[in-house]
Design a protein around this motif. Sequence first.
Motif, PDB file in Angstrom:
ATOM      1  N   LYS A 122       0.828  -1.024   0.003  1.00  0.00           N
ATOM      2  CA  LYS A 122      -0.097  -0.117   0.065  1.00  0.00           C
ATOM      3  C   LYS A 122       0.874   1.267  -0.039  1.00  0.00           C
ATOM      4  O   LYS A 122       0.602   2.257  -0.779  1.00  0.00           O
ATOM      5  N   LYS A 123       2.106   1.174   0.900  1.00  0.00           N
ATOM      6  CA  LYS A 123       2.818   2.352   0.808  1.00  0.00           C
ATOM      7  C   LYS A 123       3.596   2.418  -0.323  1.00  0.00           C
ATOM      8  O   LYS A 123       4.549   3.221  -0.404  1.00  0.00           O
ATOM      9  N   GLY A 124       3.432   1.689  -1.554  1.00  0.00           N
ATOM     10  CA  GLY A 124       4.180   1.614  -2.799  1.00  0.00           C
ATOM     11  C   GLY A 124       5.580   1.165  -2.302  1.00  0.00           C
ATOM     12  O   GLY A 124       6.459   1.280  -3.112  1.00  0.00           O
ATOM     13  N   LEU A 125       5.988   0.019  -1.579  1.00  0.00           N
ATOM     14  CA  LEU A 125       7.290  -0.324  -1.037  1.00  0.00           C
ATOM     15  C   LEU A 125       7.703  -1.764  -1.700  1.00  0.00           C
ATOM     16  O   LEU A 125       8.803  -2.319  -1.465  1.00  0.00           O
ATOM     17  N   MET A 126       6.307  -2.303  -2.293  1.00  0.00           N
ATOM     18  CA  MET A 126       6.416  -3.605  -2.663  1.00  0.00           C
ATOM     19  C   MET A 126       5.833  -3.895  -3.653  1.00  0.00           C
ATOM     20  O   MET A 126       5.006  -3.057  -3.934  1.00  0.00           O
ATOM     21  N   MET A 127       5.731  -5.227  -4.211  1.00  0.00           N
ATOM     22  CA  MET A 127       5.079  -5.780  -5.414  1.00  0.00           C
ATOM     23  C   MET A 127       4.879  -7.412  -4.895  1.00  0.00           C
ATOM     24  O   MET A 127       6.259  -7.807  -4.788  1.00  0.00           O
ATOM     25  N   TYR A 128       3.746  -7.884  -5.295  1.00  0.00           N
ATOM     26  CA  TYR A 128       3.659  -9.181  -5.128  1.00  0.00           C
ATOM     27  C   TYR A 128       4.091  -9.722  -6.590  1.00  0.00           C
ATOM     28  O   TYR A 128       3.476  -9.318  -7.756  1.00  0.00           O
ATOM     29  N   GLY A 129       5.142 -10.595  -6.622  1.00  0.00           N
ATOM     30  CA  GLY A 129       5.719 -11.112  -8.162  1.00  0.00           C
ATOM     31  C   GLY A 129       5.016 -12.524  -8.291  1.00  0.00           C
ATOM     32  O   GLY A 129       5.420 -12.844  -9.627  1.00  0.00           O
ATOM     33  N   GLN A 130       4.221 -13.007  -7.443  1.00  0.00           N
ATOM     34  CA  GLN A 130       3.642 -14.501  -7.672  1.00  0.00           C
ATOM     35  C   GLN A 130       4.838 -15.230  -8.143  1.00  0.00           C
ATOM     36  O   GLN A 130       6.259 -15.073  -7.745  1.00  0.00           O
ATOM     37  N   MET A 131       4.895 -16.164  -9.174  1.00  0.00           N
ATOM     38  CA  MET A 131       6.197 -16.823  -9.696  1.00  0.00           C
ATOM     39  C   MET A 131       6.564 -16.372 -11.148  1.00  0.00           C
ATOM     40  O   MET A 131       7.700 -15.297 -11.107  1.00  0.00           O
ATOM     41  N   THR A 132       5.849 -16.287 -12.283  1.00  0.00           N
ATOM     42  CA  THR A 132       6.324 -15.792 -13.388  1.00  0.00           C
ATOM     43  C   THR A 132       5.860 -14.448 -13.877  1.00  0.00           C
ATOM     44  O   THR A 132       6.146 -13.770 -14.626  1.00  0.00           O
ATOM     45  N   ALA A 133       5.044 -13.954 -12.996  1.00  0.00           N
ATOM     46  CA  ALA A 133       4.476 -12.466 -13.383  1.00  0.00           C
ATOM     47  C   ALA A 133       5.696 -11.447 -13.160  1.00  0.00           C
ATOM     48  O   ALA A 133       5.795 -10.741 -14.279  1.00  0.00           O
ATOM     49  N   GLY A 134       6.104 -11.524 -12.031  1.00  0.00           N
ATOM     50  CA  GLY A 134       7.324 -10.449 -11.725  1.00  0.00           C
ATOM     51  C   GLY A 134       8.662 -10.894 -12.342  1.00  0.00           C
ATOM     52  O   GLY A 134       9.633 -10.005 -12.410  1.00  0.00           O
ATOM     53  N   SER A 135       8.686 -12.043 -13.054  1.00  0.00           N
ATOM     54  CA  SER A 135      10.009 -12.583 -13.266  1.00  0.00           C
ATOM     55  C   SER A 135       9.747 -12.625 -15.211  1.00  0.00           C
ATOM     56  O   SER A 135      10.573 -13.164 -15.582  1.00  0.00           O
ATOM     57  N   TRP A 136       8.693 -12.132 -15.781  1.00  0.00           N
ATOM     58  CA  TRP A 136       8.506 -11.919 -16.998  1.00  0.00           C
ATOM     59  C   TRP A 136       8.683 -13.125 -17.956  1.00  0.00           C
ATOM     60  O   TRP A 136       9.353 -13.130 -18.881  1.00  0.00           O
ATOM     61  N   ILE A 137       8.146 -14.319 -17.361  1.00  0.00           N
ATOM     62  CA  ILE A 137       8.115 -15.362 -18.281  1.00  0.00           C
ATOM     63  C   ILE A 137       6.741 -16.295 -18.150  1.00  0.00           C
ATOM     64  O   ILE A 137       6.628 -17.482 -18.204  1.00  0.00           O
ATOM     65  N   TYR A 138       5.741 -15.376 -17.853  1.00  0.00           N
ATOM     66  CA  TYR A 138       4.488 -16.156 -17.961  1.00  0.00           C
ATOM     67  C   TYR A 138       3.891 -16.010 -19.441  1.00  0.00           C
ATOM     68  O   TYR A 138       4.243 -15.039 -20.003  1.00  0.00           O
ATOM     69  N   ILE A 139       3.185 -17.047 -19.503  1.00  0.00           N
ATOM     70  CA  ILE A 139       2.876 -17.203 -21.109  1.00  0.00           C
ATOM     71  C   ILE A 139       1.383 -17.370 -21.263  1.00  0.00           C
ATOM     72  O   ILE A 139       0.881 -18.029 -22.186  1.00  0.00           O
ATOM     73  N   GLY A 140       0.732 -17.196 -20.173  1.00  0.00           N
ATOM     74  CA  GLY A 140      -0.933 -17.380 -20.033  1.00  0.00           C
ATOM     75  C   GLY A 140      -1.091 -18.823 -19.738  1.00  0.00           C
ATOM     76  O   GLY A 140      -0.142 -19.302 -19.362  1.00  0.00           O
ATOM     77  N   ALA A 141      -2.439 -19.193 -19.979  1.00  0.00           N
ATOM     78  CA  ALA A 141      -2.769 -20.406 -19.238  1.00  0.00           C
ATOM     79  C   ALA A 141      -2.118 -21.538 -20.217  1.00  0.00           C
ATOM     80  O   ALA A 141      -1.970 -22.584 -19.457  1.00  0.00           O
ATOM     81  N   GLN A 142      -1.804 -21.205 -21.307  1.00  0.00           N
ATOM     82  CA  GLN A 142      -0.980 -22.235 -21.968  1.00  0.00           C
ATOM     83  C   GLN A 142       0.252 -23.036 -21.466  1.00  0.00           C
ATOM     84  O   GLN A 142       0.589 -24.019 -21.527  1.00  0.00           O
ATOM     85  N   GLY A 143       0.738 -22.084 -20.357  1.00  0.00           N
ATOM     86  CA  GLY A 143       2.096 -22.232 -19.688  1.00  0.00           C
ATOM     87  C   GLY A 143       1.788 -23.538 -18.687  1.00  0.00           C
ATOM     88  O   GLY A 143       2.461 -24.179 -18.271  1.00  0.00           O
ATOM     89  N   ILE A 144       0.429 -23.592 -18.384  1.00  0.00           N
ATOM     90  CA  ILE A 144       0.393 -24.531 -17.133  1.00  0.00           C
ATOM     91  C   ILE A 144      -0.774 -25.798 -17.684  1.00  0.00           C
ATOM     92  O   ILE A 144      -0.750 -26.895 -17.044  1.00  0.00           O
ATOM     93  N   VAL A 145      -0.940 -25.667 -18.981  1.00  0.00           N
ATOM     94  CA  VAL A 145      -1.769 -26.617 -19.348  1.00  0.00           C
ATOM     95  C   VAL A 145      -1.075 -28.178 -19.184  1.00  0.00           C
ATOM     96  O   VAL A 145      -1.776 -29.119 -18.645  1.00  0.00           O
ATOM     97  N   GLN A 146       0.085 -28.248 -19.878  1.00  0.00           N
ATOM     98  CA  GLN A 146       0.738 -29.609 -19.694  1.00  0.00           C
ATOM     99  C   GLN A 146       0.853 -30.050 -18.255  1.00  0.00           C
ATOM    100  O   GLN A 146       0.806 -31.119 -18.176  1.00  0.00           O
ATOM    101  N   GLY A 147       1.461 -29.156 -17.319  1.00  0.00           N
ATOM    102  CA  GLY A 147       1.374 -29.624 -16.015  1.00  0.00           C
ATOM    103  C   GLY A 147      -0.008 -30.004 -15.388  1.00  0.00           C
ATOM    104  O   GLY A 147       0.069 -31.082 -14.799  1.00  0.00           O
ATOM    105  N   THR A 148      -0.824 -29.327 -15.745  1.00  0.00           N
ATOM    106  CA  THR A 148      -2.228 -29.817 -15.183  1.00  0.00           C
ATOM    107  C   THR A 148      -2.761 -31.394 -15.825  1.00  0.00           C
ATOM    108  O   THR A 148      -3.021 -32.210 -15.326  1.00  0.00           O
ATOM    109  N   TYR A 149      -2.281 -31.280 -17.126  1.00  0.00           N
ATOM    110  CA  TYR A 149      -2.678 -32.570 -18.004  1.00  0.00           C
ATOM    111  C   TYR A 149      -1.752 -33.711 -17.500  1.00  0.00           C
ATOM    112  O   TYR A 149      -2.267 -34.628 -17.252  1.00  0.00           O
ATOM    113  N   GLU A 150      -0.311 -33.345 -17.256  1.00  0.00           N
ATOM    114  CA  GLU A 150       0.145 -34.537 -16.481  1.00  0.00           C
ATOM    115  C   GLU A 150      -0.159 -35.002 -15.228  1.00  0.00           C
ATOM    116  O   GLU A 150      -0.179 -36.098 -15.035  1.00  0.00           O
TER     117      GLU A 150
END
Lengths: 554, 554
Positions: A122-150
């Motif tokens: 709230k103070k502007g001192l942080m950000m939630y990066g989750q996993m691939t959001a803040g590290s710039w390699i999220y590719i949408g739901a397609q990124g998780i389809v195989q993991g879920t499938y497996e």
Amino acid sequence: MTNPRHNTRDIFPPTGTELNAKSWLTEAPLRMLMNNLHPDVAENPHELVVYGGIGRAARTWKDFDLIVETLKNLEDTETLLVQSGKPVGVFRTHKDAPRVLIANSNLVPHWANWDHFNELDKKGLMMYGQMTAGSWIYIGAQGIVQGTYETFVEAARQHYGGSLKGKWILTGGLGGMGGAQPLAAVMAGACCLAVECDETRVDFRIRTRYCDEKTHDLDEALAMIERWTAAGEAKSVALIANAADVFPELLKRGAKPDIVTDQTSAHDPVHGYLPQGWSVAEWRARQETEPKVVEAAARKSMRTHVEAMVGFHDAGIPTLDYGNNIRQMALEEGLERAFSFPGFVPACIRPLFCRGVGPFRWVALSGDPEDIYKTDQKVKELIDDPHLHNWLDMARERIAFQGLPSRICWVGLGQRDKLGLAFNEMVRNGELKAPVVIGRDHLDSGSVASPNRETESMRDGSDAVSDWPLLNALLNTASGATWVSLHHGGGVGMGFSQHAGMVICCDGTEEADARIARVLWNDPATGVMRHADAGYDIAIDCAKEHNLNLPAIL
Amino acid sequence: MTNPRHNTRDIFPPTGTELNAKSWLTEAPLRMLMNNLHPDVAENPHELVVYGGIGRAARTWKDFDLIVETLKNLEDTETLLVQSGKPVGVFRTHKDAPRVLIANSNLVPHWANWDHFNELDKKGLMMYGQMTAGSWIYIGAQGIVQGTYETFVEAARQHYGGSLKGKWILTGGLGGMGGAQPLAAVMAGACCLAVECDETRVDFRIRTRYCDEKTHDLDEALAMIERWTAAGEAKSVALIANAADVFPELLKRGAKPDIVTDQTSAHDPVHGYLPQGWSVAEWRARQETEPKVVEAAARKSMRTHVEAMVGFHDAGIPTLDYGNNIRQMALEEGLERAFSFPGFVPACIRPLFCRGVGPFRWVALSGDPEDIYKTDQKVKELIDDPHLHNWLDMARERIAFQGLPSRICWVGLGQRDKLGLAFNEMVRNGELKAPVVIGRDHLDSGSVASPNRETESMRDGSDAVSDWPLLNALLNTASGATWVSLHHGGGVGMGFSQHAGMVICCDGTEEADARIARVLWNDPATGVMRHADAGYDIAIDCAKEHNLNLPAIL
Ligand SMILES: NC(=O)c1ccc[n+]([C@@H]2O[C@H](COP(=O)([O-])OP(=O)(O)OC[C@H]3O[C@@H](n4cnc5c(N)ncnc54)[C@H](O)[C@@H]3O)[C@@H](O)[C@H]2O)c1
Ligand SMILES: NC(=O)c1ccc[n+]([C@@H]2O[C@H](COP(=O)([O-])OP(=O)(O)OC[C@H]3O[C@@H](n4cnc5c(N)ncnc54)[C@H](O)[C@@H]3O)[C@@H](O)[C@H]2O)c1
């Protein structure tokens, strides 16, 4: 005052072969940052939210602009530091060093909880990066389809002799990751009933062909499931409702799904889980004004939800926690038996991790789908595995690209570097139009400590030891990944995980060959090492087979 | 069963110019690991304990031997990974990458407490690295003398017009770090009464000339103090007693020390603090058999101890927490006013951190004191600062070397790289007999997040944000430090800190010049950046003056 996190601009990554930055090693993070915010990729791009509750790509729009600006000017002997989504420094390093180093959402443990995080956020001192959001390699739901499938395929193997024909899966949540569930279920041959409270999310899944039908009516949903399973057809329906209402109701009615799981964003009790009896609009508004009230109500509903899951488990139905930490929340709400059903990693995924197998992914920076089809072909040539070939065929047919064309496939130690070198060769000889980047989820073999998820029930009890992901990040930095990240709290929320990401750019050069050979070998090897240290035979055998040098382990 | 942590061997690092490993870049960590366990350096070397309660250099003796063995064979394109004191892997990297990467004692936050740590430690899955114990750059009490001296000098400036003549300091603990207090006090012109329960520790300080006198009798100690202060003589006495008895007794008697502080190992309630009414022998035995009983008794005594410190503070006497987290322990024991006196960093050290000034140190791998004297001379030539020159003169005169000859001096951004390059030149041209290593404490400007100590009361409230030390470690790795470490829980105990270390070897080569220029600039620069981001003017000015490129900060 204007909200520094809100904007109405639409972000599209540049495509084609023309550089906006000084080299492909800086163009790559630039395009990938923008791709994370592509309207077809991000869940709420105008708020910088990529996925996973409030997982963001940059702290504010000003920070986003400054990152872009800085990447455009960054030299090939400089490194940009990003601290919770803010570009804080540029330092002199060398050609084989990463071009970007990222640390998101990390808090000293005693203060590592949502209350303190939200205060700093709230103070502007942080950000939630989750996993691939803040590290710039999220590719949408397609990124998780195989993991879920497996995971579904493995559950089928364990419980249903390998086939899900005529079976159905009950789940919740159709967000950025959860949205992959209906498609993965169908690919695995099952029907799926997915409960999602936000109709806009449902429409997104239907539009991108991840889900087949939608309804507001439970009876109608059940009738569809009944019809499809009877016909042996694999189809999916989204039920617009609250999972905490629907799961207990189904249990009460004696419904018998064949697998039960959930992917609401239970890891974030303020922003991730709609309390029972609330409308989505009311929920969003009160997140800002009365976070504590929202949290208390959400936690209570989660308990009800998990109680029903325990009920299905008790009834002998395979029930899995799908990595959203909902059992922990229910436990903290006083549900003692919350952990009576297992998480999906020990249940289905660990044997893969033992061989360094995890969600390897790559993206065509050209923007041209042909580049991905050519790499698909190359993978098939290099790896002779019918399961993988089948996956690639299904993926090509069923999975719509989101943003820059990309592909995911679960491969392990000895395969990843081989593919990386081959792709780099294809860039060099012009088979591909432009460079590709190769990365992975933070959920991977050697990159995460998360005792309620990836490292649940480790054989030696070392679930909470986070030396491993830190070593993974340091080693990827030392090996020459293009960018490296260290996050806290992804997937399961503040206090519950530490994990590392890496991305490497195949720019077609010989220098890149050397880096790719190191990074894409070392990265999965740390996972084999970590599991060998914990005493898993599969990992020990894999380490021996690949001649890993593990002094105090082998 | 034999105890894998016990051994009767004495370890001495090799000296001279002959290599045992394949290069100086691997010989350096080899010698420094052994130096950490040198009988004159470590507090309890037969148990692998270096300092700070149970801060160890290796997990077991077998691990120690394997690390040594591995370092001897390590190539200059390989990197050894050490996980909580255990050598877990050797990976291919490149010449400019660190030769060793270390992660010690890191736990996922929700589990980051002593109970869980001790359980893992007992199972052989963990090791407490403290700060420089597990990262092989501890140099004995000499390493802390200047920091303690600077703190006392600063307190004198703030409270006593710059002079401590005729004044006395009351403190507790004469362990590895605390043992520096009487010497630092005397160097700063004050007398010192230090309460230490373990007579063997006192004898160690007397033998190494860190402390002048010892007694078992409080009255006798006070008489000495009275005599010395009256005569304006700066001398020190160790009182063999329990600080939790002595502090309240002195308060009751109306004694008026001029500064009050403490350096018992309160950060570790099982192994670090003797409960009132217990003998040292009983305490050590029951740490193994009844840790919970020990902990409860120790915490109770700490509360009594801090209560007395609050009493001195209320009486207007400058009272400081000296970084052992004793206030937190008392707070958890119900003492609400535990934090009414400040920690030493916000009180005395932060302005230094804002300019990247911190405990820079170097070690002559030759083993020859002459090498250090020559570097002392070089420092004087290069840095024209009377305070620093005075420090170096005093250090040479008063501080006995322990183990490999070494020196510490607090210098900042723009000075560290200059000294490093000069030392490397001296190695190259033969002025020094052998290479030197340059390192620092984890307590430094940019390398630590520790809300009860180094980052207490940050201007913007970002005390608990640990992105910064993680970025520091990643950047030092990317810049080519010789070894880099990431620890949790050092100084203040499990849950309360995260911090990073780095060491670089000056082997006289030109490649080393390039690495030194990067590492010894970037490392303190991250501290200036972190403090500039928090809004400190000194740091912002320093960043501007040195032309740092801090995109979203400047
Ligand atoms: N197992 C894995 O591999 C894996 C991977 C990624 C994420 N996850 C976890 O899965 C969860 C979902 O991730 P995501 O990226 O899809 O998050 P998201 O925030 O994008 O989506 C969550 C969805 O749940 C819906 N929802 C919230 N409360 C609900 C309720 N009571 N009933 C029905 N729907 C509700 C929301 O409307 C939203 O669409 C997260 O906790 C995440 O950490 C697991
Ligand atoms: N401020 C700093 O710069 C700094 C630096 C290093 C360490 N520290 C902190 O200072 C503390 C001491 O560090 P160390 O390396 O000297 O630890 P140590 O464990 O080597 O020494 C602690 C000493 O305290 C003595 N002691 C314990 N309980 C006592 C009691 N009740 N009364 C009297 N003496 C008692 C022990 O016998 C021991 O000699 C630690 O908490 C450490 O983290 C502070």
